[in-house]
Design a protein around this motif. Structure first.
Motif, PDB file in Angstrom:
ATOM      1  N   ASP A   1       5.224   9.153 -13.407  1.00  0.00           N
ATOM      2  CA  ASP A   1       6.369   9.115 -12.207  1.00  0.00           C
ATOM      3  C   ASP A   1       7.497   8.726 -12.589  1.00  0.00           C
ATOM      4  O   ASP A   1       8.427   8.911 -11.732  1.00  0.00           O
ATOM      5  CB  ASP A   1       5.730   7.957 -11.126  1.00  0.00           C
TER       6      ASP A   1
ATOM      7  N   HIS B   1      -0.162  -5.078  -8.968  1.00  0.00           N
ATOM      8  CA  HIS B   1       0.909  -4.449  -8.929  1.00  0.00           C
ATOM      9  C   HIS B   1       1.134  -3.573 -10.268  1.00  0.00           C
ATOM     10  O   HIS B   1       0.876  -3.970 -11.396  1.00  0.00           O
ATOM     11  CB  HIS B   1       2.136  -5.398  -8.550  1.00  0.00           C
ATOM     12  N   ASP B   2       2.187  -2.467  -9.988  1.00  0.00           N
ATOM     13  CA  ASP B   2       2.414  -1.684 -11.019  1.00  0.00           C
ATOM     14  C   ASP B   2       3.623  -2.138 -11.619  1.00  0.00           C
ATOM     15  O   ASP B   2       4.580  -2.369 -10.897  1.00  0.00           O
ATOM     16  CB  ASP B   2       2.763  -0.071 -10.641  1.00  0.00           C
TER      17      ASP B   2
ATOM     18  N   ARG C   1       3.750  -0.434 -19.918  1.00  0.00           N
ATOM     19  CA  ARG C   1       3.212  -0.875 -18.574  1.00  0.00           C
ATOM     20  C   ARG C   1       2.924  -2.401 -18.841  1.00  0.00           C
ATOM     21  O   ARG C   1       2.188  -2.586 -19.939  1.00  0.00           O
ATOM     22  CB  ARG C   1       1.836  -0.028 -18.277  1.00  0.00           C
TER      23      ARG C   1
ATOM     24  N   THR D   1       0.848  -1.316   0.067  1.00  0.00           N
ATOM     25  CA  THR D   1       0.058   0.096  -0.044  1.00  0.00           C
ATOM     26  C   THR D   1       0.973   1.456   0.090  1.00  0.00           C
ATOM     27  O   THR D   1       0.336   2.426   0.007  1.00  0.00           O
ATOM     28  CB  THR D   1      -0.838   0.079   1.287  1.00  0.00           C
TER      29      THR D   1
ATOM     30  N   LYS E   1       3.123   2.813  -2.100  1.00  0.00           N
ATOM     31  CA  LYS E   1       3.372   3.827  -3.204  1.00  0.00           C
ATOM     32  C   LYS E   1       2.611   3.282  -4.443  1.00  0.00           C
ATOM     33  O   LYS E   1       2.184   2.203  -4.373  1.00  0.00           O
ATOM     34  CB  LYS E   1       4.808   4.110  -3.435  1.00  0.00           C
ATOM     35  N   SER E   2       2.617   4.131  -5.517  1.00  0.00           N
ATOM     36  CA  SER E   2       2.246   3.537  -6.780  1.00  0.00           C
ATOM     37  C   SER E   2       3.186   3.983  -7.815  1.00  0.00           C
ATOM     38  O   SER E   2       4.371   4.808  -7.296  1.00  0.00           O
ATOM     39  CB  SER E   2       0.779   4.325  -7.312  1.00  0.00           C
TER      40      SER E   2
ATOM     41  N   ASP F   1       3.617   4.976 -12.211  1.00  0.00           N
ATOM     42  CA  ASP F   1       2.924   5.371 -13.347  1.00  0.00           C
ATOM     43  C   ASP F   1       3.696   6.001 -14.262  1.00  0.00           C
ATOM     44  O   ASP F   1       4.860   6.417 -14.045  1.00  0.00           O
ATOM     45  CB  ASP F   1       1.375   6.236 -13.086  1.00  0.00           C
TER      46      ASP F   1
ATOM     47  N   GLN G   1       6.181  -2.024  -8.555  1.00  0.00           N
ATOM     48  CA  GLN G   1       5.880  -1.564  -7.367  1.00  0.00           C
ATOM     49  C   GLN G   1       4.755  -2.305  -6.838  1.00  0.00           C
ATOM     50  O   GLN G   1       3.681  -2.223  -7.546  1.00  0.00           O
ATOM     51  CB  GLN G   1       5.427  -0.125  -7.684  1.00  0.00           C
TER      52      GLN G   1
ATOM     53  N   ARG H   1       1.225  -3.232  -5.159  1.00  0.00           N
ATOM     54  CA  ARG H   1       0.078  -2.482  -5.043  1.00  0.00           C
ATOM     55  C   ARG H   1      -1.001  -3.420  -4.220  1.00  0.00           C
ATOM     56  O   ARG H   1      -1.057  -4.600  -4.367  1.00  0.00           O
ATOM     57  CB  ARG H   1      -0.613  -1.932  -6.338  1.00  0.00           C
TER      58      ARG H   1
END
Length: 211
Positions: A19, A191-192, A208, A11, A13-14, A16, A184, A186
């Motif tokens: 980013d 997840h990212d 992605r 939980t 960070k994210s 994208d 990352q 999630r």
């Protein structure tokens, strides 16, 4: 507790496209600096995976010592990993920083660093580590610990009367990446994953990936 019952929800960070940097080396440096600032233990530890001489993947933890246009680590060239790299100079690296719920995977070709680079790093090491590089017949079978201790004593005696030079069988490798993936954690295992792949001409394409 059963292994199948172990759960962790990610939980913190994210990640994208907005980013990340267009340059994966810069992006890696940003994450590495954040891991250092967060006091992640053994922050430069990475799993180096090579192709074994028996055809099976072979992994072990080594330490990242430099990052320029590649990822640099040092070892005994006559070790198991050294022989595997000599036979098939392709490998992958995996960094895992659980405190930040992050992972980085790197794939690429491997080359030896220059002798000058190996010399500079070797002479920056503590004296005992320098002697250790001469002492250990890395990955070879030894009878027991006393054999290693005896070799160490002989090397300490030798280098008490002569300067320590870098062993010819010891030096650096540089992994030149063609693919770098940033992961990352999630919630709900969604997840990212942002992946950089090197194209002809040296440009990096960013995409992605589904978790």
């Amino acid at each position: 507790m059963k292994l199948s019952d172990i759960r962790k929800e990610y939980t913190i960070k994210s990640l994208d496209f907005n980013d990340v940097s267009f340059d994966p080396f810069h992006q890696f440096k940003v994450w590495l600096d954040e891991a250092i600032d967060s006091e992640v233990p053994e922050v430069n530890a990475m799993c180096l995976s090579t192709l074994g001489l028996n055809g099976f993947p072979n992994g072990r933890i080594v330490l990242l010592k430099e990052m320029d246009h590649g990822f640099v680590f040092f070892t005994n060239y006559e070790s198991e990993k050294g022989q595997e790299i000599e036979a098939n100079p392709k490998a992958s690296l995996t960094f895992f920083w659980p405190e930040l719920e992050r992972q980085v995977r790197v794939m690429g070709q491997i080359e030896k660093v220059s002798e000058q680079e190996s010399d500079i790093y070797f002479h920056s090491r503590p004296k005992n580590s320098q002697i250790g590089a001469w002492t250990s017949p890395q990955s070879k079978v030894i009878a027991d610990r006393s054999e290693l201790n005896l070799r160490m004593e002989k090397m300490e005696e030798r280098f008490s009367i002569e300067p320590i030079t870098r062993p010819p069988h010891w030096g650096g490798f540089r992994l030149l990446p063609f693919k770098i993936e940033f992961w990352q954690g999630r919630p709900s295992r969604l997840h990212d994953r942002i992946c950089y792949e090197k194209q002809e001409g040296g440009k990096w394409e960013i995409s992605r990936l589904a978790p």
